[in-house]
Design an enzyme around this catalytic site. Sequence first.
Site, short mmCIF file in Angstrom:
data_model
loop_
_atom_site.label_atom_id
_atom_site.label_comp_id
_atom_site.label_asym_id
_atom_site.label_seq_id
_atom_site.Cartn_x
_atom_site.Cartn_y
_atom_site.Cartn_z
N ILE A 663 0.82 -1.22 0.00
CA ILE A 663 0.00 0.00 0.00
C ILE A 663 0.85 1.26 0.00
O ILE A 663 0.33 2.36 0.06
CB ILE A 663 -0.97 0.03 1.20
CG1 ILE A 663 -0.19 -0.06 2.51
CG2 ILE A 663 -1.98 -1.10 1.10
CD1 ILE A 663 -1.07 0.07 3.75
N GLY A 664 2.16 1.11 -0.06
CA GLY A 664 3.04 2.28 -0.09
C GLY A 664 4.47 1.86 -0.30
O GLY A 664 4.92 0.82 0.18
N GLY A 666 8.43 3.45 -0.10
CA GLY A 666 9.30 4.54 0.30
C GLY A 666 10.68 4.35 -0.27
O GLY A 666 10.93 3.48 -1.10
N GLY A 667 11.61 5.20 0.17
CA GLY A 667 12.96 5.13 -0.35
C GLY A 667 13.68 3.86 0.05
O GLY A 667 14.55 3.38 -0.66
N GLY A 669 11.93 1.04 1.88
CA GLY A 669 11.10 -0.12 2.14
C GLY A 669 9.68 0.08 1.68
O GLY A 669 9.33 1.10 1.10
N VAL A 671 5.36 -0.68 2.65
CA VAL A 671 4.36 -0.93 3.68
C VAL A 671 3.28 -1.83 3.09
O VAL A 671 2.79 -1.58 1.99
CB VAL A 671 3.74 0.39 4.19
CG1 VAL A 671 2.69 0.11 5.27
CG2 VAL A 671 4.82 1.30 4.74
N LYS A 685 5.80 -2.86 7.98
CA LYS A 685 6.83 -1.99 7.42
C LYS A 685 8.06 -2.86 7.17
O LYS A 685 8.73 -3.28 8.10
CB LYS A 685 7.14 -0.86 8.40
CG LYS A 685 8.20 0.12 7.94
CD LYS A 685 8.35 1.21 9.01
CE LYS A 685 9.43 2.20 8.64
NZ LYS A 685 9.60 3.22 9.70
N ASP A 785 11.94 13.85 14.75
CA ASP A 785 11.48 13.92 13.36
C ASP A 785 9.96 14.09 13.32
O ASP A 785 9.26 13.36 12.62
CB ASP A 785 11.90 12.67 12.59
CG ASP A 785 11.77 12.86 11.07
OD1 ASP A 785 11.83 11.86 10.35
OD2 ASP A 785 11.61 14.02 10.62
#
Length: 976
Positions: A663-664, A666-667, A669, A671, A685, A785
């Site tokens: 469902i997603g 990233g740079g 990994g 999800v 994740k 963060d």
Amino acid sequence: MASPVCFISIVFIAFGAGFVTTLATDSVMLATTSSLEMEAEALLHTGWWGWYSNDTSERCEWPGISCNEAGSVILIDGYYAAISKVEKFNFSCFPNLVYLDLSFSGSSGSIPDEIGELSSLEYLDLSQNSLTGELPQSLGKLARLKYLNLSSNSLIGELPPFLGELTCLKEVDLSYNSFEGSIPIDWGNLKSLMSLQMVRCNISGPIPCSFGNLTNLKQLDLSYNQITGHIPSWVSNLSKLEYFMLDSNLLRGSIPCEIGNMKNLVALNFSNNMLSGLIPLSLSNLSGLNYLHLDSNLLQGPIPREIGNMKNLVALNFSNNKLKGFIPPSLCNLSSLSYLYLDSNLLQGPIPRQIGNLRSLSKLNLSRNKLIGLIPSSLSNLSSLSELYLDSNLLQGPIPRQIGNLWSLSKLNLSRNKLIGLIPSSLSTLPGLIGLYLDSNLLEGPLLPLEVGNFKALRYLDLSNNKFIGPLPPRIGDCSILQELSLSYNRMNGSIPIQFSYCLDTLNLRILNLSHNNLTGMIPESLMALEVLNLSCNSLVGPIPDRLTHFGPNSFWGNKNLCGDVNGFPRGYLSSIGNTTTSSHVIHTHRVKITKIIPLLLGVLALLSLPFLLWYKCKAKRNTLLPNITKNGDLFSIWNFDGRIAFEDIIEATNDFDFRYCIGIGGYGSVYRAQLPSGKIIALKKLHRREAEVPAFDRSFKNEAKMLSEIRHKNIVKLHGFCLHNRCMFLIFEYMPRGSLFSVFGDDTEAAELDWIKRVKIIKDTASALSYLHHDCHPPIVHRDISSNNILLNSDFEARVSDFGTARLLDPDSSNQTMLVGTYGYVAPELAYTMVVTEKCDVYSFGVLALETLMGKHPGELLASLSTSSSNKIMLSDILDPRLSLPSDRRVAKDIVFAATIAFACLRLNPKFRPTMKRVSQEFLCRKRAVADRLQVISLVQLKNHDLYMDGEGKIQSENYAVQDQDGEIHGTSST
């Protein structure tokens, strides 16, 4: 026979030769010994292993050290060392070093030139640090280098052409730095390169034509940059490419038809650019493609019917373009398709009846088009469907009763069409339905036949702007978790039923809109628990209960026979204007328009109060880069819901992390969404396979697992477990259907759904979570963060703070010096020059986040302009998110002003004048806010220059807020 002289000469020569050989051997041994002693002394000098041992004779046994047979160091993994300063590392003493990993080490400063002396180096990882400056020229000497990772630092300058000389390179990751300029043409010499990742690198210019030589590339990710120009036709030369990501750049022109020659592509993402023209027919040649995203561009023309040949597609997103024509029936041949997004285009014609063939479909969004005709009954074949959006079209006819067969459906949006007839009673049999939106149609008839009480999971119900008649269904009180209900602009009559009012005391109902009906009878006091109430334009009678007067007059306009005091309006005032036109005074329905539907995780939170720890050993292959290196610290732990280990269930639920469950991306990994056999839904994740083989990446994961396993707060994302192994790394979290706050602001529909009440609550909840980390944890935890990317939202838009990979415990006996981490635009300014982390660093980030939540975008430009004279005339109303109307409710306006006031206090450049998060959280809970009603008269200068600050003991010194009388005139300030 040889003479004696000759014999003596021969003996002497033989002896001399042996002596020379002995000397040479001794010399080599001495040199080797000297080299090993230099290595030992260099290791000892770093002090990194002082906690473990100072005996250099045992250095090959030290954690994170491996040696060859001669005893020379070939591997250094900094994770196992107590690294303080990388400057202590003498690179010149390690001529045989093959593997160097100093990621997550807190290293700062520039990369030293001496690194070029590591002539045997094959693996270099300096990622996740605070390295600055430009890349040293000496990197070009590392001729044997195969793996280079410098990601997540603060490196600057132009990308060096000399990297093109490292022809052994196979994998390069320079993501999340601040380079400038374009990619050098010389990098086209890296013909062995298999993976190049440069996400958010600030690079610009076109993709160099020399990249056509990189024929071994399998992964190319240049997303989130400022790359310009066209997608070149020579990309077809990259025949081995599997993952091709160019999303979120400034690319123009058409998609080249040669793209169809890249037969090995698995994932293709060109979204969020300015691509135009037609979707090329050649895409249909990519038979192995699983993931195709062309959304948010300027693509025109029809959807090619040849798309139906891409039988392995799992996710297809063409939304937010200018596509025209019919939905081709051939699209319904994609039997593996799980996600189909065609929303926000100009598509017309009927929904093809063959759509029922997409048996694997989980999410279907056809909203905001010009579709006509009937809703096909074949949709009932989609037994896995959890999201169905057909809103904002021109659909006609009745709602098919067969939709009641979609047992997996969690949210259904058919609003803003021309649907007629009754609501089929079969809808009330859907067990997991969370949101039902049928507003703005031509539906009619009484609601009593609809078994509303069967909606046990329902949280959002909007039936407004239809032609419903009759009384309110008494069984609506059985919807025990209903949060928002709108029946406005119908023809409902009768009184609010006793069963309904009795149940309101125990409901989660927050928003109720019954305006513009023909309701009669008295107003029950039990409505006082609501956050928003609108009963305007009915025929209600009697006095307004004193416990409801805080809702203000707008909640009761247009009821002729009501009387009472409402927020300073005199008795009888409401009834005296009851005959006048009141449409301008009506609070319109608070409607929830959802574009992403995911089943809600029910019951998990209660069961998590009794977790237990189960350990399991992940089985994985050795690291293939250096086969003689063993890895320590492999962990597997899941705190399961049903009393048994869940590892096998997770693998089965995701089909061994098949892309269809992703469902997603990233740079580093992906999800995944997984539904366990018990019905519980979780988020996983997981690192990409390559990163999972890098020992350094488990450092961030272990830090996040450690932090989240030790803290518990309702506004901090919950960790259910983890698997930490160099080839099997994932964290298991509670599932957050809405994604990040950042993604919600990027979607106009969802941003409009996130109203002012929800936004203020997100700010308040985030403050509560940070207060817990700073003041209720011992030692305190600084997140480091806080950003809109790391605030996740559940289906109710409730906030959860996430991503603790860089979180840090504050040591009272330490200087707390740190590397510079965090998201650009959120980092406290003092951190850049002191490098000392405190709780006030999080306070500053929270201030940025609070302003962003009110503005709907990052406030960077606003903060930069506040120091100029032009900012003196900016009003608070000027910066609020224009996608929402200014609030008509006085209480909501007060909350907005207070949230903005707190935000500016948290953004003070001097940390000691920022409030603590504990005080911020307390003030959100208990403050009586005296604030102007009209946001248009409050300037940013007033908010920025108010006197809210904290002394050394954390006590409020003074707080001044503008107060406005009923005539709208400012009378100065009033201390609260």
